[in-house]
Design a protein around this motif. Structure first.
Motif, PDB file in Angstrom:
ATOM      1  N   LEU A 207      -1.872  -1.110  -7.853  1.00 16.49           N
ATOM      2  CA  LEU A 207      -0.285  -0.500  -8.549  1.00 16.49           C
ATOM      3  C   LEU A 207       0.021   0.654  -7.372  1.00 16.49           C
ATOM      4  CD1 LEU A 207       1.794   0.055 -10.215  1.00 16.49           C
ATOM      5  CD2 LEU A 207       0.694   1.257 -11.959  1.00 16.49           C
ATOM      6  N   THR A 208      -0.890   1.454  -6.711  1.00 11.67           N
ATOM      7  CA  THR A 208      -0.296   1.912  -5.210  1.00 11.67           C
ATOM      8  C   THR A 208       0.072   1.201  -4.111  1.00 11.67           C
ATOM      9  OG1 THR A 208      -2.218   3.370  -6.435  1.00 11.67           O
ATOM     10  CG2 THR A 208      -1.672   3.610  -3.330  1.00 11.67           C
ATOM     11  N   VAL A 209      -0.279   0.345  -4.602  1.00 12.98           N
ATOM     12  CA  VAL A 209      -0.076  -0.845  -2.661  1.00 12.98           C
ATOM     13  C   VAL A 209       1.452  -1.373  -3.619  1.00 12.98           C
ATOM     14  CG1 VAL A 209      -0.162  -2.987  -1.750  1.00 12.98           C
ATOM     15  CG2 VAL A 209      -2.069  -1.464  -2.151  1.00 12.98           C
ATOM     16  N   ASN A 210       1.335  -1.478  -4.481  1.00  9.95           N
ATOM     17  CA  ASN A 210       2.916  -2.334  -4.794  1.00  9.95           C
ATOM     18  C   ASN A 210       3.855  -0.905  -5.495  1.00  9.95           C
ATOM     19  OD1 ASN A 210       3.308  -5.108  -6.597  1.00  9.95           O
ATOM     20  ND2 ASN A 210       0.602  -4.951  -6.384  1.00  9.95           N
ATOM     21  N   VAL A 211       3.956  -0.076  -5.832  1.00 11.05           N
ATOM     22  CA  VAL A 211       4.827   0.968  -5.733  1.00 11.05           C
ATOM     23  C   VAL A 211       4.612   1.889  -4.283  1.00 11.05           C
ATOM     24  CG1 VAL A 211       5.068   3.638  -5.997  1.00 11.05           C
ATOM     25  CG2 VAL A 211       4.068   1.807  -7.671  1.00 11.05           C
ATOM     26  N   THR A 212       3.587   1.896  -3.249  1.00 11.06           N
ATOM     27  CA  THR A 212       3.351   1.962  -2.377  1.00 11.06           C
ATOM     28  C   THR A 212       4.494   0.755  -1.234  1.00 11.06           C
ATOM     29  OG1 THR A 212       1.596   3.221  -1.971  1.00 11.06           O
ATOM     30  CG2 THR A 212       2.477   2.653   0.060  1.00 11.06           C
ATOM     31  N   GLU A 213       4.866  -0.731  -1.578  1.00 13.90           N
ATOM     32  CA  GLU A 213       5.755  -1.085  -0.681  1.00 13.90           C
ATOM     33  C   GLU A 213       7.171  -1.238  -1.280  1.00 13.90           C
ATOM     34  OE1 GLU A 213       2.385  -4.969  -0.357  1.00 13.90           O
ATOM     35  OE2 GLU A 213       3.523  -5.340  -2.172  1.00 13.90           O
ATOM     36  N   ALA A 214       7.141  -0.877  -2.161  1.00 16.36           N
ATOM     37  CA  ALA A 214       8.368  -0.204  -2.651  1.00 16.36           C
ATOM     38  C   ALA A 214       9.662   0.309  -1.971  1.00 16.36           C
ATOM     39  CB  ALA A 214       8.290  -0.447  -4.313  1.00 16.36           C
ATOM     40  N   VAL A 395      -5.017  10.660  -4.029  1.00 14.97           N
ATOM     41  CA  VAL A 395      -3.883  10.386  -3.720  1.00 14.97           C
ATOM     42  C   VAL A 395      -3.359   8.792  -4.812  1.00 14.97           C
ATOM     43  CG1 VAL A 395      -2.517   9.783  -2.418  1.00 14.97           C
ATOM     44  CG2 VAL A 395      -3.967  11.774  -1.799  1.00 14.97           C
ATOM     45  N   SER A 396      -4.808   8.362  -4.617  1.00 16.34           N
ATOM     46  CA  SER A 396      -4.189   6.653  -5.261  1.00 16.34           C
ATOM     47  C   SER A 396      -3.732   6.691  -6.794  1.00 16.34           C
ATOM     48  CB  SER A 396      -5.019   5.400  -4.910  1.00 16.34           C
ATOM     49  OG  SER A 396      -4.528   4.647  -5.828  1.00 16.34           O
ATOM     50  N   LEU A 397      -5.329   7.893  -7.270  1.00 19.10           N
ATOM     51  CA  LEU A 397      -5.557   7.663  -9.127  1.00 19.10           C
ATOM     52  C   LEU A 397      -4.235   8.764  -9.132  1.00 19.10           C
ATOM     53  CD1 LEU A 397      -8.485   8.672  -9.491  1.00 19.10           C
ATOM     54  CD2 LEU A 397      -7.262   7.055 -10.216  1.00 19.10           C
ATOM     55  N   ALA A 398      -2.567   9.316  -8.485  1.00 19.38           N
ATOM     56  CA  ALA A 398      -1.607  10.627  -8.574  1.00 19.38           C
ATOM     57  C   ALA A 398      -1.051   8.844  -8.633  1.00 19.38           C
ATOM     58  CB  ALA A 398      -1.812  11.433  -8.137  1.00 19.38           C
ATOM     59  N   VAL A 399      -0.540   8.324  -8.090  1.00 20.79           N
ATOM     60  CA  VAL A 399       0.419   7.079  -7.757  1.00 20.79           C
ATOM     61  C   VAL A 399       0.394   6.306  -9.075  1.00 20.79           C
ATOM     62  CG1 VAL A 399       1.216   5.590  -6.331  1.00 20.79           C
ATOM     63  CG2 VAL A 399       0.539   7.684  -5.317  1.00 20.79           C
ATOM     64  N   GLN A 400      -0.593   6.331  -9.202  1.00 18.52           N
ATOM     65  CA  GLN A 400      -1.581   5.235 -10.501  1.00 18.52           C
ATOM     66  C   GLN A 400      -0.711   5.646 -11.511  1.00 18.52           C
ATOM     67  OE1 GLN A 400      -5.307   3.505 -10.589  1.00 18.52           O
ATOM     68  NE2 GLN A 400      -5.367   4.020  -8.260  1.00 18.52           N
ATOM     69  N   ALA A 401      -0.542   7.035 -11.968  1.00 19.45           N
ATOM     70  CA  ALA A 401      -0.537   7.407 -13.011  1.00 19.45           C
ATOM     71  C   ALA A 401       0.955   7.702 -13.107  1.00 19.45           C
ATOM     72  CB  ALA A 401      -0.999   9.230 -13.108  1.00 19.45           C
ATOM     73  N   VAL A 402       2.008   8.268 -12.294  1.00 17.63           N
ATOM     74  CA  VAL A 402       3.686   8.573 -11.988  1.00 17.63           C
ATOM     75  C   VAL A 402       3.501   6.988 -12.564  1.00 17.63           C
ATOM     76  CG1 VAL A 402       4.848   9.186 -11.193  1.00 17.63           C
ATOM     77  CG2 VAL A 402       3.085  10.692 -10.959  1.00 17.63           C
ATOM     78  N   ALA A 403       3.396   5.727 -11.518  1.00 20.09           N
ATOM     79  CA  ALA A 403       3.826   4.907 -11.062  1.00 20.09           C
ATOM     80  C   ALA A 403       3.707   4.122 -13.138  1.00 20.09           C
ATOM     81  CB  ALA A 403       3.737   3.930 -10.621  1.00 20.09           C
ATOM     82  N   GLN A 404       3.215   4.115 -13.855  1.00 22.71           N
ATOM     83  CA  GLN A 404       2.802   4.034 -14.917  1.00 22.71           C
ATOM     84  C   GLN A 404       3.755   4.430 -15.437  1.00 22.71           C
ATOM     85  OE1 GLN A 404      -0.982   5.014 -17.058  1.00 22.71           O
ATOM     86  NE2 GLN A 404      -1.392   2.920 -18.408  1.00 22.71           N
ATOM     87  N   ASP A 405       3.954   5.446 -15.780  1.00 20.88           N
ATOM     88  CA  ASP A 405       4.863   5.949 -16.755  1.00 20.88           C
ATOM     89  C   ASP A 405       5.908   5.950 -16.251  1.00 20.88           C
ATOM     90  OD1 ASP A 405       2.713   7.579 -18.130  1.00 20.88           O
ATOM     91  OD2 ASP A 405       2.387   9.329 -17.358  1.00 20.88           O
ATOM     92  N   VAL A 406       6.841   5.173 -15.354  1.00 22.48           N
ATOM     93  CA  VAL A 406       7.845   4.610 -14.684  1.00 22.48           C
ATOM     94  C   VAL A 406       8.385   3.560 -15.016  1.00 22.48           C
ATOM     95  CG1 VAL A 406       9.301   4.022 -12.854  1.00 22.48           C
ATOM     96  CG2 VAL A 406       7.955   6.616 -12.727  1.00 22.48           C
ATOM     97  N   MET A 407       6.836   2.380 -14.942  1.00 27.83           N
ATOM     98  CA  MET A 407       7.190   1.054 -14.973  1.00 27.83           C
ATOM     99  C   MET A 407       6.972   1.222 -16.822  1.00 27.83           C
ATOM    100  SD  MET A 407       6.017  -1.113 -12.224  1.00 27.83           S
ATOM    101  CE  MET A 407       6.423  -2.518 -12.944  1.00 27.83           C
TER     102      MET A 407
END
Length: 431
Positions: A207-214, A395-407
């Motif tokens: 998920l970190t990868v997919n969000v970073t790409e977007a 950093v990655s865990l923070a990105v994952q948690a936020v992205a999960q709430d957005v999606m």
């Protein structure tokens, strides 16, 4: 290990016939980094190579050949568990102890900054390795604060896989922009009973990868200056998160896809349930194999962005020398061998892994055998590393948690970028 298998299958695999192989000479380089890789007899001797415990079928014969040519510098392989988190944890535990059990480490590209900042791996002399022969972006994954701390071994970049047969029936070309993808995923996929689009949206490294790409595709970033500056609270980052959230809200990203990792998403595409899939190059071989429901009926293009080709995140693995290595000169020779053109060719042909040597992507024989190579090269040349930080795991865990709430549509992109900026700021201020 599933994550490292897919995100570069970042493992030491490959086979090579070493007829006439005589090793690699070590130059007497200037500077502290070079001094650690000198030619004194004490710098040479047996080595331990540590990697994750998956997809090493080709490694034993490869090391047998090395050992036959270098009887006084024999390499012993240490395989750790096949979980990326467990492998990282065991490596760190050993390195923190100060013991010299590990000499050469095969590490995920995202770990380089963390290991370098902690002093667990040694800086390397740039002129010791043919970096100019490598794809330019992959070298950046091996650096931290302007210094080389590892040597790229396997690389990777995301591709957009699409059902060519279905787009052909619809008289459509594969999407070049987000708007193309959204339109086709919303209108064409339902006509054939397919889900529109999937990536790797379970909260884990994918998920970190997919969000970073977007985010990067929209012109933004998460961190800058080797992790020193938080840059995610931007219009571009919000646009990247909105692209993903809108997909769930509008239905062209299914709720089921929120539980996908690499293999689940690959299987959905290979079973004929998806029109579009973001995944790594290994999918091409699997989806083309006998028994695949879509063999011969799909294609691959670079990831799309808002106004044209988007940006992929680099996957793969780097080879580093432990700061406690017993024989650093031998370790440097082993890395030179594993990144040589001969072995890199076998990485592709025997391991189905993307090599780091640029010339191989334009080799006519290889392109005939692997027709996706030109597309992959294009994606690699425009790809970016994951956010660089000495505390990358946080950093990655923070990105994952936020992205999960957005999606999951629990938080808006505006709320999410502000929250993520605060959390990343707190991480960067930790001593």
């Amino acid at each position: 290990m599933r994550w490292m298998r897919a995100a570069g299958r970042a493992l030491l695999v490959g086979a090579v016939v070493l007829a006439g192989y005589t090793g690699f000479g070590v130059r007497a380089d200037a500077g502290a980094a070079s001094a650690a890789f000198g030619t004194a007899s004490g710098d040479r001797g047996p080595l331990t190579l540590v990697t994750a415990g998956d997809l090493t079928d080709y490694l034993p014969p490869l090391l047998d050949d090395w050992n036959e040519v270098h009887p006084d510098e024999r390499v012993t392989l240490v395989e750790l568990p096949d979980s990326a988190d467990e492998t990282r944890a065991q490596m760190i535990s050993e390195l923190r102890s100060g013991r010299d059990r590990f000499d050469v480490l095969n590490i995920d590209v995202a770990w380089t900054s963390e290991f370098a900042a902690a002093g667990w791996i040694s800086p390397l002399p740039r002129d010791r390795f043919p970096l100019d022969a490598f794809l330019r972006p992959v070298v950046d994954t091996a650096t931290f604060e302007g210094r080389l701390y590892a040597v790229p071994y396997v690389t990777n970049a995301g591709l957009l896989y699409y059902r060519k047969d279905i787009l052909d029936r619809a008289g459509e070309e594969p999407p070049r922009t987000w708007s193309d993808l959204v339109r086709q995923a919303r209108t064409i996929a339902p006509q054939y009973g397919l889900d529109g689009y999937a990536g790797q949206f379970l909260p884990y490294e994918g998920l970190t990868v997919n969000v970073t790409e977007a985010v990067h595709s929209a012109g933004g970033s998460v961190l800058r200056d080797d992790g020193a500056r938080v840059s995610v609270d931007s219009d571009a980052a919000r646009a990247g998160l909105r692209f993903l959230a809108d997909g769930v809200r509008d239905g062209w990203i299914s709720r089921e896809a929120l539980g996908y990792k690499e293999e689940e998403s690959r299987q959905a595409f290979q079973d004929g349930r998806l029109l579009f899939l973001r995944n790594w190059p290994y999918v091409y071989a699997d989806a083309s194999a006998e028994g695949s429901k879509i063999a011969g009926r799909f294609g691959a293009v670079p990831l799309p962005g808002p106004d044209g080709p988007g940006t992929s995140v680099l996957g793969g693995s780097n080879l580093a020398v432990s700061s406690h290595a017993r024989h650093p000169a031998s370790a440097a020779d082993l890395i030179s061998y594993l990144t040589s053109e001969r072995v890199q060719r076998q990485v592709l042909t025997k391991g189905s892994l993307p090599p780091v040597r640029a010339a191989l992507y334009e080799d006519p024989e290889l392109v005939r055998a692997y027709p996706y190579l030109p597309t992959l090269r294009q994606s690699l040349l425009s790809a970016v590393p994951r956010p660089k930080s000495p505390r990358y795991d946080q950093v990655s865990l923070a990105v994952q948690a936020v992205a999960q709430d957005v999606m999951a549509l629990r938080q808006t992109p505006e709320e999410a970028t502000a929250r993520l900026a605060r959390e990343l700021g707190a991480i960067s201020r930790k001593g």
